[in-house]
Motif scaffolding. Structure first.
Motif, PDB file in Angstrom:
ATOM      1  N   THR A   1      24.229  -0.151  18.395  1.00 40.59           N
ATOM      2  CA  THR A   1      23.026  -0.864  18.838  1.00 40.59           C
ATOM      3  C   THR A   1      22.955  -2.133  18.028  1.00 40.59           C
ATOM      4  N   ASP A   2      22.584  -3.244  18.626  1.00 41.22           N
ATOM      5  CA  ASP A   2      22.344  -4.392  17.760  1.00 41.22           C
ATOM      6  C   ASP A   2      20.985  -5.032  17.940  1.00 41.22           C
ATOM      7  N   GLY A   3      20.282  -4.668  19.024  1.00 38.55           N
ATOM      8  CA  GLY A   3      18.942  -5.223  19.219  1.00 38.55           C
ATOM      9  C   GLY A   3      17.969  -4.660  18.211  1.00 38.55           C
ATOM     10  N   PRO A   4      16.768  -5.246  18.165  1.00 33.22           N
ATOM     11  CA  PRO A   4      15.732  -4.723  17.274  1.00 33.22           C
ATOM     12  C   PRO A   4      15.223  -3.358  17.748  1.00 33.22           C
ATOM     13  N   TYR A   5      14.579  -2.652  16.846  1.00 30.08           N
ATOM     14  CA  TYR A   5      14.041  -1.348  17.193  1.00 30.08           C
ATOM     15  C   TYR A   5      12.850  -1.494  18.147  1.00 30.08           C
ATOM     16  N   ALA A   6      12.869  -0.751  19.248  1.00 39.39           N
ATOM     17  CA  ALA A   6      11.743  -0.733  20.193  1.00 39.39           C
ATOM     18  C   ALA A   6      11.347   0.721  20.400  1.00 39.39           C
ATOM     19  N   SER A   7      10.140   1.039  19.990  1.00 35.15           N
ATOM     20  CA  SER A   7       9.747   2.450  20.079  1.00 35.15           C
ATOM     21  C   SER A   7       9.411   2.854  21.490  1.00 35.15           C
ATOM     22  N   GLY A   8       8.980   1.885  22.320  1.00 38.02           N
ATOM     23  CA  GLY A   8       8.363   2.278  23.583  1.00 38.02           C
ATOM     24  C   GLY A   8       7.016   2.919  23.268  1.00 38.02           C
TER      25      GLY A   8
ATOM     26  N   ASN B   1       7.521   4.419   6.234  1.00 38.99           N
ATOM     27  CA  ASN B   1       7.390   2.991   6.514  1.00 38.99           C
ATOM     28  C   ASN B   1       6.007   2.643   7.076  1.00 38.99           C
ATOM     29  N   GLY B   2       5.167   3.661   7.231  1.00 38.43           N
ATOM     30  CA  GLY B   2       3.770   3.422   7.568  1.00 38.43           C
ATOM     31  C   GLY B   2       3.515   2.957   8.988  1.00 38.43           C
ATOM     32  N   ARG B   3       4.551   2.971   9.829  1.00 35.91           N
ATOM     33  CA  ARG B   3       4.320   2.511  11.196  1.00 35.91           C
ATOM     34  C   ARG B   3       3.449   3.486  11.962  1.00 35.91           C
ATOM     35  N   ILE B   4       3.822   4.749  11.936  1.00 31.12           N
ATOM     36  CA  ILE B   4       3.054   5.762  12.650  1.00 31.12           C
ATOM     37  C   ILE B   4       3.427   7.115  12.072  1.00 31.12           C
TER      38      ILE B   4
ATOM     39  N   GLN C   1      13.032   6.802  15.477  1.00 30.71           N
ATOM     40  CA  GLN C   1      13.533   5.781  14.549  1.00 30.71           C
ATOM     41  C   GLN C   1      14.868   6.225  13.949  1.00 30.71           C
ATOM     42  N   ALA C   2      14.981   7.532  13.729  1.00 24.11           N
ATOM     43  CA  ALA C   2      16.226   8.087  13.184  1.00 24.11           C
ATOM     44  C   ALA C   2      17.396   7.822  14.119  1.00 24.11           C
ATOM     45  N   TRP C   3      17.144   8.069  15.390  1.00 22.80           N
ATOM     46  CA  TRP C   3      18.187   7.827  16.388  1.00 22.80           C
ATOM     47  C   TRP C   3      18.610   6.360  16.367  1.00 22.80           C
TER      48      TRP C   3
ATOM     49  N   PHE D   1       0.837  -1.208   0.000  1.00 25.38           N
ATOM     50  CA  PHE D   1       0.000   0.000   0.000  1.00 25.38           C
ATOM     51  C   PHE D   1       0.871   1.257   0.000  1.00 25.38           C
ATOM     52  N   ASN D   2       1.866   1.261  -0.857  1.00 30.53           N
ATOM     53  CA  ASN D   2       2.806   2.391  -0.980  1.00 30.53           C
ATOM     54  C   ASN D   2       3.817   2.527   0.145  1.00 30.53           C
ATOM     55  N   LYS D   3       3.596   1.828   1.248  1.00 25.61           N
ATOM     56  CA  LYS D   3       4.523   1.929   2.376  1.00 25.61           C
ATOM     57  C   LYS D   3       5.729   1.029   2.135  1.00 25.61           C
ATOM     58  N   ILE D   4       6.881   1.448   2.643  1.00 25.71           N
ATOM     59  CA  ILE D   4       8.071   0.597   2.539  1.00 25.71           C
ATOM     60  C   ILE D   4       8.052  -0.410   3.681  1.00 25.71           C
TER      61      ILE D   4
END
Lengths: 453, 453
Positions: A328-335, A304-307, A316-318, A282-285
């Protein structure tokens, strides 16, 4: 040269990512086809806040006048305000450009396209080819329209065009009762415009807790707004210098201006993304848990259509910059992600709504709440409609939402509380200043919890 | 009957303690010689906030007018405002009385005195003798005066009398540049009064970070306030309907009104405290780590001299009630205590100041800061003077202070951050909404730290 990082898009996501990466010592090029700062600065959050700030005295005076404590008149010069906005934006862009320079980031102006593992930027002065070790796509979003709802730039405007107006209309129809439409409608209301809000859903602010929507509607109705819900619009157009809206029933509405604010979609066209092996939905990456769309290619922010929130993009940029720099090597966690509707009333929300929590956990979801009417700061500003609601699951706070005077100030403590999963015992550990609007959050946390059924 | 708990004083400390204890199932009597709500509700925090709220549009308009964006005039009817304040206070007191009734708490009106292990209350209808298992003394504080600075109730007023005025003076001298004096001066300024502030110290808000004082002074000077520092006042009096202040140099100042706000002291006189074995120190009730002044006798709030803030009293109240009910056995721990000066500018502070931290730890104390000029919300309100400063010790946040537009909204997150002793790594864990004034705190947390030397 080959850059450690090329970033496409200099909005809150792209700009912050470039700056963060440069701070890690990486060589960075930043590609922007339009203005530094992206939608948020130039056509979104910032101009609307300048509008709201410039007109906030009107609402404050109105509330005190209702109490017969104050009287008077405030005239905001819209032309002067727009000048101030343009000056402010230009100044901020200049400061951003200086910051890039200071960080040694190469700003490349033009449209960036992926081509054979490189980025080809088409600008006013021809093409520039950028080689990269890592790529961050942060191209953001733009207004989208259902068929028949396309703005014509005359009397039917999208939010970009609305923010660039030279005069405020005397009557305004807003199609789409989300945060963007409601913030702009509030400003037009302060300028004295007659407001009509039209939405296909059965309530305004349809992403929020239904009680929040109800409270908003009640406040807007006091202002004599015409709120038309569950209405399908078949067309909007300019006829003889007037904006005309046609419902699917063939009934029509007329006003000086129609603002179409039905949503925003990712900017992904003509960038050679699919050719480069990047998957769109749907156009989102599509991105993985590391915000990666392909090896060494990240997509952050609205695209990326997340929010669709500037601070989510910045966060996400950080992460992306840290990940690229190997910090950092863990997955992204927005909190938990805070969201705010500014104005008067305001809306704040973080974590789960009552309904979301109940869907996840119908066993132990509870809510507790406090009315703003009991808060002395709301009373001091003669704006006592509204409430704060806390959502609990398994005895822990999983969400907070509020509506009313100045509730945006609850959003940072609420974000921390949701993130830390406070229990009832934690409530006494932090002292809240008295008097403060913040105490409405404390009251809601301490109030009797009722099981959701 | 013998009450599980008798509380003397129905201010924020006493009222909350009584309510909390009743919630634990204890039988409670609450003694009050004056009004429910004490100083905070009747002669302190709440009326000043109603004054500030009613006049906030004036300051907002003023700032936009400076930018040539808005014009107009706002008239606040002081008489109507005072009526509204009285009505609000009466309504709140009525709600509090209902709450007491609902909780089954006996309200005993009159002056409570300790006598032979009982409390003898002298009221309008004679004496009532209350027997207790536990006693909480929460009698609060009242304005104090150095010799020669006593108010005469004509043109020389204390804060109680100032709040009860029927008209706002056209010129005001405030003796004492603490939070009470500065808040009231801000209100008078909004009503157009010419303001003079006199203090014996070398800066306004002398308990705050010196940079905060400096910023305040700079803002007040822009408003043409006459700020007279390091000046000793030998006398204040009313002469022919004018307020006259005499310095120790024999120079004089004249105004419609002088407000004397040099401090507050505990209310402990004629209560039979020392006879009951309770130790006083400079009129304050000495308490141990459990806030006890004698076996089964607690003293909470202003009267124990720990800190003069309503929310500190309420927090001690919660502890004392829990301790009496046997729900807590550890010593009292306040956690960091937030403090706020409301108005425009505002001041917030929690934890240690730079100087306090340096005294405790000259090795690793660092500061980081952000200017409000960089914050879009401060810019939207055309109020960009001010800053936020974070104090670090051993790599952890130990204090935050700020001055400027709307900084009070930083105080709750800052309290949580100081309490949790955030390190630099914690900063990215919580998402701050964009745009928000709250981001100035985030910026200050992320800014380069400089060692204090």
């Amino acid at each position: 040269m080959t850059y450690d990082l090329v970033v496409i898009g200099a909005g809150p996501g792209g700009f912050d990512c470039a700056a963060e990466a440069a701070g890690h010592g990486l060589s960075v090029a930043l590609v922007e086809k339009d203005f530094l700062g992206g939608t948020c600065l130039n056509r979104g959050c910032i101009p609307t806040k300048l509008w709201l700030g410039a007109t906030s005295a009107i609402e404050e005076l109105h509330n005190q006048a209702k109490m017969k404590v104050a009287s008077g008149e405030i005239i905001v010069d819209f032309e002067a305000l727009q000048q101030r906005v343009r000056k402010h934006l230009a100044g901020t862009r200049k400061a951003m450009a200086m910051q890039l320079k200071g960080l040694g980031i190469e700003l490349v102006e033009g449209f960036g396209k992926l081509d054979d593992g490189k980025v080809v930027v088409s600008g006013n002065e021809g093409e520039t080819v950028l080689e990269y070790r890592n790529l961050v796509i942060a191209t953001g979003s733009k207004p989208i329209f259902f068929p028949g709802l396309e703005p014509d730039g005359q009397c039917v405007l999208d939010s970009n065009q609305f923010l660039a107006m030279e005069a405020m209309p005397k009557s305004l129809i807003v199609v789409g009762a989300g945060f963007i439409g409601l913030e702009m409608a509030q400003v037009a209301h302060r300028f004295g415009a007659r407001i009509t809000v039209v939405d296909a859903m059965d309530r305004v602010a349809p992403l929020e807790d239904p009680e929040v929507s109800k409270a908003l509607q009640s406040m807007f109705k006091r202002w004599k707004w015409d709120i038309q819900l569950e209405k399908r619009v078949s067309g909007v157009r300019t006829v003889d210098g007037r904006a005309v809206l046609t419902f699917d029933t063939r009934d029509t509405l007329e006003a000086d201006t129609i603002l179409v604010a039905v949503g925003r979609g990712p900017v992904t066209e003509n960038m050679g993304l699919e050719e480069a092996g990047i998957e769109l939905e749907f156009n989102k990456i599509k991105v993985d848990e590391n915000l990666q769309a392909a090896p060494n290619v990240y997509a952050i922010g609205d695209v990326n259509g997340r929010i669709q929130l500037a601070h989510a993009a910045a966060h996400q940029a950080w992460y992306a910059a840290s990940h690229i720099a190997g910090k950092t090597d863990g997955p992204y966690a927005s909190g938990p992600v805070p969201s705010v509707l500014y104005g008067a009333p305001e809306v704040m929300r973080v974590g789960k709504t009552e309904n979301e929590s109940f869907l996840d956990d119908y066993d132990t979801t509870e809510v507790s709440r406090a009315q703003l009417a009991a808060n002395p700061m709301a009373q001091a500003h003669a704006a006592t409609q509204g409430f704060v609601k806390v959502v609990w699951s398994g005895g822990k706070v999983v969400g907070v939402t509020g509506v009313g005077h100045d509730v945006s100030r609850l959003v940072t403590p609420a974000t921390m509380i949701v993130q830390q999963g406070w229990t009832g015992d934690d409530v006494h550990k932090t002292m809240f200043a008295h008097p403060s609007l913040d105490e409405s959050l404390l009251m809601a946390l301490k109030a009797e919890r009722k099981k959701v059924e």
